[in-house]
Design a protein around this motif. Structure first.
Motif, short mmCIF file in Angstrom:
data_model
loop_
_atom_site.label_atom_id
_atom_site.label_comp_id
_atom_site.label_asym_id
_atom_site.label_seq_id
_atom_site.Cartn_x
_atom_site.Cartn_y
_atom_site.Cartn_z
N LEU A 44 0.84 -1.19 0.00
CA LEU A 44 0.00 0.00 0.00
C LEU A 44 0.88 1.24 0.00
N PRO A 45 0.40 2.34 -0.58
CA PRO A 45 1.19 3.57 -0.57
C PRO A 45 1.29 4.16 0.83
N PHE A 46 2.32 4.95 1.04
CA PHE A 46 2.51 5.64 2.30
C PHE A 46 1.98 7.07 2.24
N GLY A 47 1.93 7.63 1.04
CA GLY A 47 1.45 8.99 0.86
C GLY A 47 0.18 9.01 0.05
N ASP A 48 -0.31 10.19 -0.18
CA ASP A 48 -1.55 10.38 -0.92
C ASP A 48 -1.29 10.41 -2.43
N TYR A 49 -2.25 9.91 -3.19
CA TYR A 49 -2.21 10.04 -4.64
C TYR A 49 -2.12 11.53 -4.97
N PRO A 50 -1.32 11.95 -5.94
CA PRO A 50 -0.60 11.17 -6.96
C PRO A 50 0.85 10.83 -6.63
N TYR A 51 1.19 10.69 -5.34
CA TYR A 51 2.49 10.17 -4.93
C TYR A 51 3.64 11.04 -5.41
N ARG A 52 3.57 12.30 -5.04
CA ARG A 52 4.64 13.25 -5.38
C ARG A 52 5.36 13.67 -4.12
N LEU A 53 6.67 13.84 -4.25
CA LEU A 53 7.50 14.30 -3.14
C LEU A 53 8.25 15.55 -3.58
N LYS A 54 8.07 16.63 -2.84
CA LYS A 54 8.74 17.89 -3.14
C LYS A 54 9.56 18.28 -1.92
N PRO A 55 10.76 17.72 -1.81
CA PRO A 55 11.58 17.99 -0.62
C PRO A 55 12.15 19.39 -0.64
N ALA A 56 12.48 19.88 0.54
CA ALA A 56 13.20 21.16 0.62
C ALA A 56 14.55 20.97 -0.04
N MET A 57 14.80 21.74 -1.08
CA MET A 57 16.03 21.58 -1.85
C MET A 57 16.49 22.96 -2.30
N GLU A 58 17.40 23.53 -1.55
CA GLU A 58 17.92 24.85 -1.89
C GLU A 58 19.16 24.69 -2.77
N LEU A 59 19.01 25.04 -4.03
CA LEU A 59 20.12 24.94 -4.96
C LEU A 59 20.93 26.23 -4.94
N THR A 60 22.25 26.09 -4.94
CA THR A 60 23.12 27.27 -4.98
C THR A 60 22.83 28.09 -6.23
N ASP A 61 22.65 27.40 -7.34
CA ASP A 61 22.19 28.01 -8.59
C ASP A 61 20.77 27.50 -8.83
N PRO A 62 19.75 28.36 -8.74
CA PRO A 62 18.37 27.89 -8.85
C PRO A 62 18.02 27.28 -10.20
N ASN A 63 18.88 27.46 -11.20
CA ASN A 63 18.63 26.92 -12.53
C ASN A 63 19.48 25.69 -12.84
N LYS A 64 20.13 25.13 -11.82
CA LYS A 64 21.05 24.02 -12.07
C LYS A 64 20.88 22.95 -11.01
N LEU A 65 20.65 21.72 -11.47
CA LEU A 65 20.52 20.57 -10.58
C LEU A 65 21.59 19.55 -10.94
N VAL A 66 22.37 19.14 -9.95
CA VAL A 66 23.37 18.09 -10.13
C VAL A 66 22.99 16.92 -9.23
N PHE A 67 22.96 15.73 -9.79
CA PHE A 67 22.72 14.54 -8.98
C PHE A 67 23.43 13.34 -9.59
N GLN A 68 23.54 12.28 -8.80
CA GLN A 68 24.25 11.08 -9.22
C GLN A 68 23.26 9.93 -9.42
N VAL A 69 23.65 8.99 -10.26
CA VAL A 69 22.82 7.84 -10.57
C VAL A 69 23.66 6.58 -10.48
N ALA A 70 23.13 5.57 -9.81
CA ALA A 70 23.78 4.27 -9.75
C ALA A 70 22.71 3.20 -9.63
#
Length: 379
Positions: free
Chosen positions: A28-54
């Motif tokens: 069963l889901p833990f959150g409400d439909y439509p299952y979106r997560l918007k975490p607090a994420m303060e980017l140094t450059d608001p127009n640039k996101l860097v992340f890793q994938v493995a």
């Protein structure tokens, strides 16, 4: 380090048995439909996101590589010269523990290797994470350990492992959307069978999420993550027709084509370009060499057990591949006035490990640009 011949096609592995009986019901889901997560994420450059994938980081026989991968990704965070270049998170594309997603495997295959990783870790489950060991001394449900680590309405204690203060993540479901300031990242759950299975309920949700992401496309890139690789030219799995059909049917139903598709499952790195009728080129990237000891090479062109004879492959080409080496991907998504630029760097680790002071090797760099209201081009 090995590199594939340019411009070869993905492959289907012939005469494969149907193992859809391995399908496991979803929690069963833990959150409400439509299952979106918007975490607090303060980017140094608001127009640039860097992340890793493995992906496929777990392992039992040769644990040194999963630790090396985790350490090298952490080093990129600590050694970034510009704060805007620090990865905001790791997105894991599945198979965190082998072979049956058991709770008692998380300590050695995930908690210990990643105890010093400096950023948040988000994840979709792989087929091994979703499978159930029928011989387990204590019966458990599919994905109970995974959701105990990654899901919840609020952080809660993880009920296993030696760190009793460890708290869970707050992902709302096993399929969900991570909403960042620069990209919407839609994560799918493709279950246990070899070529993946997605329920009709999840498929309907995916179409609606694509439509919603489409309304924000001028502000945010659209990235889709699914464990089972749609396209591959490896010897063990090769391409997944069910996942190809799923994605293309949903893209068409939503009227939205993403800017990038990320997968694991295959234990190597492959980057494909797929060109759509409107001229847009979408990278489909396999990133599944994150630590498991068994790696997958590419099929020889004359192997009669495989075929590239399919109209499905007419617009798909293999751009590059790194096989028989472990590695991870660093992605940068940048919003401009004209559109979004997606740049990637794939890093590999030699089989004899790293010498003191040595870093993972840069295998390749790539850049794609998606102009608003226009096709995506490769630079």
């Amino acid at each position: 380090m090995s590199s594939a011949k340019k411009l070869i096609k993905p492959l289907f592995k012939l005469n494969q048995p149907d193992d859809n009986y391995k399908f496991q019901p979803l929690p069963l889901p833990f959150g409400d439909y439509p299952y979106r997560l918007k975490p607090a994420m303060e980017l140094t450059d608001p127009n640039k996101l860097v992340f890793q994938v493995a992906g496929d980081t777990g392992g039992l026989k040769s644990p040194a590589f999963q630790k090396l991968i985790a350490t090298e990704m952490g080093k990129q965070y600590h050694q970034a010269r510009n704060p805007a270049d620090k990865p905001s998170f790791l997105y894991h594309v599945g198979d965190i523990v082998y072979h049956f997603g058991e709770a008692d495997q998380y300590e050695r295959q995930f908690f210990t290797p990643y105890k010093d990783y400096p950023s948040t870790i988000y994840a979709i489950a792989g087929n091994h994470d979703s499978d159930v060991n029928q011989a387990a001394k204590v019966p458990y449900s599919s994905l109970y350990p995974f959701t105990s680590v990654f899901c919840g309405k609020t952080p809660r204690p993880v009920p296993f492992g030696t760190n009793l203060n460890r708290m869970s993540g707050i992902q709302p479901h096993v399929y969900w959307t991570l909403q960042t300031p620069v990209a919407n990242i839609i994560g799918l759950h493709s279950n246990v069978p070899k070529f993946g299975v997605v329920t009709e309920e999840q498929k309907a949700w995916f179409i609606e999420e694509l439509k919603y992401a489409g309304t924000e496309h001028t502000e945010k890139a659209i990235i889709v993550c699914i464990h089972h690789a749609p396209y591959s030219a490896d010897f063990n799995h090769s391409s997944s027709l069910p996942m190809i059909n799923l994605l293309e049917e949903c893209f068409e139903a939503a009227g939205v084509i993403p800017d990038l598709v990320l997968s694991g499952h295959v234990h190597n790195y492959q980057r494909f370009n797929k060109t759509y009728p409107d001229g847009k080129t979408v990278p489909f990237i396999v990133c599944g060499a994150g630590g498991f000891d068994e790696l997958h090479w590419l099929v020889e062109s004359d192997d009669i057990l495989y075929t590239d004879k399919s109209d499905i492959f007419d617009t798909v080409t293999l751009q590059n591949a790194c096989t028989m080496l472990h590695g991870f991907l660093n992605l940068e998504v940048t919003k401009t006035d004209e559109g979004h630029q997606i740049s990637g760097k794939y890093y590999s680790i030699p089989h004899d490990g790293l010498k003191p002071g040595e870093d993972a090797s840069l295998f390749e760099e790539f850049t794609y640009f998606c102009k608003h209201g226009d096709k995506q081009v490769v630079q």
